[in-house]
Write a protein that holds these residues in place. Sequence first.
Motif, PDB file in Angstrom:
ATOM      1  N   LYS A  56      64.039   2.118  43.582  1.00 30.79           N
ATOM      2  CA  LYS A  56      63.504   0.770  43.383  1.00 30.79           C
ATOM      3  C   LYS A  56      63.285   0.032  44.698  1.00 30.79           C
ATOM      4  N   ASP A  60      57.290   0.854  43.904  1.00 31.33           N
ATOM      5  CA  ASP A  60      57.005  -0.145  42.873  1.00 31.33           C
ATOM      6  C   ASP A  60      56.327   0.526  41.691  1.00 31.33           C
ATOM      7  N   GLN A  62      53.498   1.058  39.284  1.00 29.53           N
ATOM      8  CA  GLN A  62      52.065   0.844  39.412  1.00 29.53           C
ATOM      9  C   GLN A  62      51.576  -0.074  38.293  1.00 29.53           C
ATOM     10  N   ARG A  65      52.402  -5.925  39.567  1.00 34.18           N
ATOM     11  CA  ARG A  65      52.144  -6.523  40.874  1.00 34.18           C
ATOM     12  C   ARG A  65      51.940  -8.020  40.731  1.00 34.18           C
ATOM     13  N   LEU A 218      54.819   5.525  39.905  1.00 35.40           N
ATOM     14  CA  LEU A 218      55.480   4.734  40.933  1.00 35.40           C
ATOM     15  C   LEU A 218      54.744   4.928  42.251  1.00 35.40           C
ATOM     16  N   HIS A 221      56.183   2.503  49.038  1.00 33.26           N
ATOM     17  CA  HIS A 221      55.780   1.479  49.997  1.00 33.26           C
ATOM     18  C   HIS A 221      55.154   2.092  51.246  1.00 33.26           C
ATOM     19  N   GLU A 272      64.972   3.973  38.397  1.00 35.74           N
ATOM     20  CA  GLU A 272      64.902   3.224  39.650  1.00 35.74           C
ATOM     21  C   GLU A 272      66.212   3.220  40.428  1.00 35.74           C
TER      22      GLU A 272
END
Length: 395
Positions: A56, A60, A62, A65, A218, A221, A272
């Motif tokens: 987690k 993130d 998908q 957001r 997922l 980043h 997560e």
Amino acid sequence: MQQRRSLDQTARFGAPRGLRHRPAPGKNLPPAGCLAAVLAALCLLAAGPASAARLKDVADLQGARANQLVGYGLVVGLSGSGDGTQAEFTIQSIVNMMERMGINVDPNAVKVKNVAGVMVTAQLPPFAKVGQKIDVLVSSMGDAKSLQGGTLLLTPLKGVDGQVYALAQGAVSLGGFGAGGAGAGVQKNHLTAGRIPNGATVERQVPLALDGKGELRLTLHRPDFTTAHRAAGAVNRALGAPLARALDAETLAVAVPPAYRDDVVGFLARVETVEVAVDNRARVVLDERTGTVVMGSQVRLSTVAVAHGNLSIQIRETPRVSQPPPFSRGQTVVTPETQVGVKEEAGGLVVLDTGATIGELVRALNAVGVTPRDLIAILHSVKAAGALQADLEVI
């Protein structure tokens, strides 16, 4: 030959593994106290295995957001610090607002300094529901001097699709103040931008249903093939079934078991928290404005020799007065006497063997007395020589 071997042996005993310091002839190495000065500006990550992090914290879901909202509004109630007559859009906005309220006014007669035209921005978080409160930011568009004491009138906030998702209104908080007179003034923080905590109410939500989904994706980043592969393996080991697979360096697909089709939130809560060994590209970040150097643990060096010295030039001028004898027709003349001094410090030579870690590099450069700004210049040169196996990023 015997003397050179003795110097090399002494340098090896005093240096980290894989490094050899060769002092310049006739020069002593700087004291070890310079280490603290360099380490104060150097944030160095210790070399070692990849660090573990929860999924987690590095990825993130998908589709889940935040969405940016923007709107135009008026801040009223200012004490003579609003927009002047040059900001015609503010006057036009006041006239339009008054007409919608049934009051007809002449635009040429509107001259107010207690109103400012502002842009209002907000961020709609994922899974936001109707009636939820969110914070808004208010920024002046015209020539207003301050928004202190102002109140934002009802402002619709729209998304990129033109739909209104929230309504904002409330007192603007600046977190500072400003005061002054004819000759002096004092100001704290920025006075033309403020914040309204919980100043907007969500009126429309972005649909995102999780129940019934057969697959979740997922997004990492920082895209990295190694991290994506490790994440898929860690999730499969934690769930006891081959449910996760890496689609590319950034995307991880996780199949939802039939038993969790009606409880996708519980399945996500389990996924997560899986710990993943994160791996990143070797990177060196340089901030030349502050002299800050940040290095990753994966940075490696090829064989290279580094020598660095300082050059200082000092110019001193002393005026000399030439005084003529008494009762003569001569004139007093001032002639400058210039003294120029040049001092070049001999830099120690540091030899770095192949595979030397970044920690060994820093300890070796500290031994020859480099400053953080010297270290930046050295790293630029080492990268240009092709001996720095890392991405050099200047911010």
